[in-house]
Design an enzyme around this catalytic site. Structure first.
Site, PDB file in Angstrom:
ATOM      1  N   GLY A  73       0.815  -1.220   0.000  1.00  0.00           N
ATOM      2  CA  GLY A  73       0.000   0.000   0.000  1.00  0.00           C
ATOM      3  C   GLY A  73       0.836   1.251   0.000  1.00  0.00           C
ATOM      4  N   LYS A  74       0.124   2.353   0.115  1.00  0.00           N
ATOM      5  CA  LYS A  74       0.725   3.680   0.076  1.00  0.00           C
ATOM      6  C   LYS A  74       1.880   3.815   1.074  1.00  0.00           C
ATOM      7  CE  LYS A  74      -1.611   7.244   1.913  1.00  0.00           C
ATOM      8  NZ  LYS A  74      -2.622   8.226   2.187  1.00  0.00           N
ATOM      9  N   ARG A  75       1.722   3.095   2.195  1.00  0.00           N
ATOM     10  CA  ARG A  75       2.731   3.155   3.240  1.00  0.00           C
ATOM     11  C   ARG A  75       4.132   2.782   2.721  1.00  0.00           C
ATOM     12  NH1 ARG A  75       2.025   3.205   8.462  1.00  0.00           N
ATOM     13  NH2 ARG A  75       3.950   2.890   9.603  1.00  0.00           N
ATOM     14  N   ASP A  76       4.175   1.862   1.757  1.00  0.00           N
ATOM     15  CA  ASP A  76       5.470   1.414   1.221  1.00  0.00           C
ATOM     16  C   ASP A  76       6.254   2.587   0.633  1.00  0.00           C
ATOM     17  OD1 ASP A  76       4.606  -1.082   1.868  1.00  0.00           O
ATOM     18  OD2 ASP A  76       3.980  -1.609  -0.147  1.00  0.00           O
ATOM     19  N   LYS A  77       5.521   3.537   0.042  1.00  0.00           N
ATOM     20  CA  LYS A  77       6.200   4.687  -0.559  1.00  0.00           C
ATOM     21  C   LYS A  77       6.844   5.537   0.537  1.00  0.00           C
ATOM     22  CE  LYS A  77       3.081   4.994  -4.473  1.00  0.00           C
ATOM     23  NZ  LYS A  77       2.223   5.808  -5.286  1.00  0.00           N
TER      24      LYS A  77
END
Ligand code: GLU
Length: 557
Positions: free
Chosen positions: A255-259
């Site tokens: 998810g976005k968290r990976d970025k």
């Protein structure tokens, strides 16, 4: 004709973000099911969550579906007999169904205040149960509900969960039984009059005559609620197939968290190496100091919810400054990185499905024939980025030249690459000169600077030291010597230039690299570019000579 004939299936994204790869996989599987037996694929935009709505997301989702060549038979842009296909345009339909349930006593106005609901939740937590809402006894009457609304109180409509077992037969996961008391009376209409996802989804699936609901396993817990609603509304139950979840190779959710994590790690590295001060982060991201501090501040920052509050443009600026490529999560990210839609589609096809053979490289035509629900795998799928890269490399190598060229041109335009201005012939030669690339971004990294302004060259200090300055500036001396000779090479073609380099090697006993590498660093800033003849042809004689001269003039001893 098999069991799967004539499925009417749908993809129902919420524009609360762009098209995530998980969503794209769901869309693809539905599309395949529709295409293989003359069914229909319906696109429905579930835009009832007005708080989480992301401006422009629906158009971006539509654009990304088109890019993946997942066309729909009914939905936005194409219309159909069962529209409108945006839920925000169907409010009167939902209202009718809510009224029907209220009148039949299958739903009721619920008048609890947020404080009362909080108290119920706290009690449930203490008792260790997930059921927190307690149905009022007696239920408020319709008149009481309307009167409370009139007074301006926040009134919702809740579905009165019947005391029956609910059995869901999932085509992938088998039978799921939910017993009496395991589900609470859930909200079907919010206090602002908009439907909740549950109600809108059930009404639309029925009215749009969906026969199979194929969606991510994250929705499995919603399905018993949907089945209960279908029964109450007298709808037929569609079939269900819940797709396995997709995780990173490390087992974490994709998810976005990976970025944020990727940029955070890079920023931490820069700070550790003394290249940045922690206070630089706010400036580089272009955000307020406290926002940067919440994101970067202390060791626990990554575990706090504020971690993802750094705005996307700030994150992009930081990623750029820290020289880190963000992990791709949304289809849009993979497009920006220069993947072919054919290979992304091929890869998504393998996330949770296998044809039962070793065949991993296949096109959509094969997928339509081979796909079937019974070969969908129950266990979670892993998103293997290396495998995707290698699949994309194969797709690029095998793609017909005109197809590859068209995709490349699209990409250069979208990426704002200086190669967007190239004529077809030159663009095709650039692709050939970079053969073996994994993504178009690799092509950009190898050849883009040849078509950019001279001022865009960034000299890599390590390369300058090793290739030009070492041994008392031997590389610079090579540039001084070759500059006038390159002025006279005729014609300015790859063959003639290669021949010139080979002859010079023979005459001087130098190796090709001794001559070509200083030239590369001079014209590209780094010792990486296509073969030297092609490199200089792409540049043109004038630019080649000018860049060599500029490099010599800017020489630092
Ligand atoms: N709108 C839901 C989502 O984007 C999908 C709901 C469904 O497929 O039932 O997650």
């Amino acid at each position: 004709m098999n069991d799967q004939a004539h499925f009417r299936v749908r993809f129902a994204p919420s524009p609360t973000g762009y098209l995530h790869v998980g969503g794209a996989r769901t869309a693809l599987f539905n599309w395949l099911l529709a295409r293989q037996a003359g069914g229909a694929f319906i696109l429905r935009i579930e835009d009832t969550d007005r708080l989480r709505h992301v401006a422009g997301a629906e158009d971006k989702i539509i654009d990304d579906l088109r890019w993946l060549a997942l066309d729909w038979d009914e939905g936005p842009q194409v219309g159909g007999d069962n529209g409108p296909y945006y839920q925000s345009q169907r409010l009167d339909i939902y209202e009718r169904h809510v009224q029907q349930l209220l009148e039949q006593g299958k739903a009721y106005y619920a008048l609890e205040t947020p404080e009362q609901l909080d108290a119920m939740r706290a009690e449930a937590r203490k008792a260790g149960t997930s059921i927190s809402y307690r149905r009022p006894d007696p239920l408020p009457t319709i008149e009481q509900g309307l009167a409370a609304k009139e007074e301006g109180r926040a009134v919702v409509v809740r579905f009165k969960m019947p005391p029956d077992d609910i059995v869901v037969r999932d085509m992938i996961r088998g039978e799921l039984v939910v017993g009496e008391g395991e589900l609470e009376d859930f909200v079907i209409q919010k206090s602002d009059g908009w439907p909740t996802y549950h109600l809108a989804c059930v009404v639309d699936d029925a009215l749009m005559k969906i026969t199979l609901v194929c969606r991510g396993q994250d929705h499995l817990s919603n399905t018993p609620k949907h089945v209960a609603l279908q029964r109450a509304l007298g709808f037929e139950m569609p079939r269900y197939a819940h797709l396995p979840l997709i995780f990173n190779m490390s087992g974490s959710k994709m998810g976005k968290r990976d970025k944020h994590t990727a940029v955070h790690e890079a920023a931490a590295r820069w700070v550790r190496d003394g290249k940045w001060k922690p206070d630089d982060i706010a400036e580089r991201a272009g955000v307020a100091a406290d926002a940067a501090a919440a994101w970067f501040g202390d060791k626990k920052a990554k575990r706090k919810p504020e971690f993802q509050a750094m705005p996307v443009d700030g994150l992009l600026r930081l990623a750029d400054a820290a020289d880190v490529v963000l992990p791709e999560i949304d289809v849009h990210d993979f497009r920006a990185s220069g993947y072919l839609p054919e290979s992304l589609g091929n890869f998504l096809n393998l996330l949770g499905w296998s044809g039962g053979d070793d065949l991993e490289f296949f096109d959509r035509g094969h997928a339509v024939k081979a796909f079937s629900v019974d070969r969908i795998i129950k266990s979670n799928a892993k998103f293997d980025r290396d495998k995707l890269l290698s699949l994309n490399k194969d797709w690029c190598a095998k793609a017909p030249a005109d197809r590859l060229l068209a995709a490349f041109k699209d990409w250069t335009r979208a990426a704002g690459s200086p190669m967007a201005a190239l004529d077809d012939d030159t663009a095709a030669r650039v692709l050939a000169a970079c053969a073996g690339f994994r993504t178009f971004r690799d092509v950009q990294a190898k050849a883009g600077i040849l078509f950019a302004d001279d001022a865009d060259i960034e000299y890599d200090p390590k390369a300058v030291k090793k290739v030009l300055a070492k041994n008392d500036g031997a590389g610079y001396a090579t540039l001084e010597r070759l500059h006038p000779e390159l002025e006279t090479v005729e014609p300015w073609t790859a063959e003639a230039i290669e021949a010139f380099f080979n002859e010079t090697c023979e005459k001087t006993g130098a190796k090709l690299g001794d001559l070509a590498q200083p030239i590369r660093v001079a014209v590209a800033g780094r010792p990486v570019s296509p073969a030297i003849g092609e490199t200089l042809v792409f540049l043109g004689r004038e630019k080649t000579l000018r860049r060599i001269r500029n490099c010599l003039d800017g020489r630092q001893s």
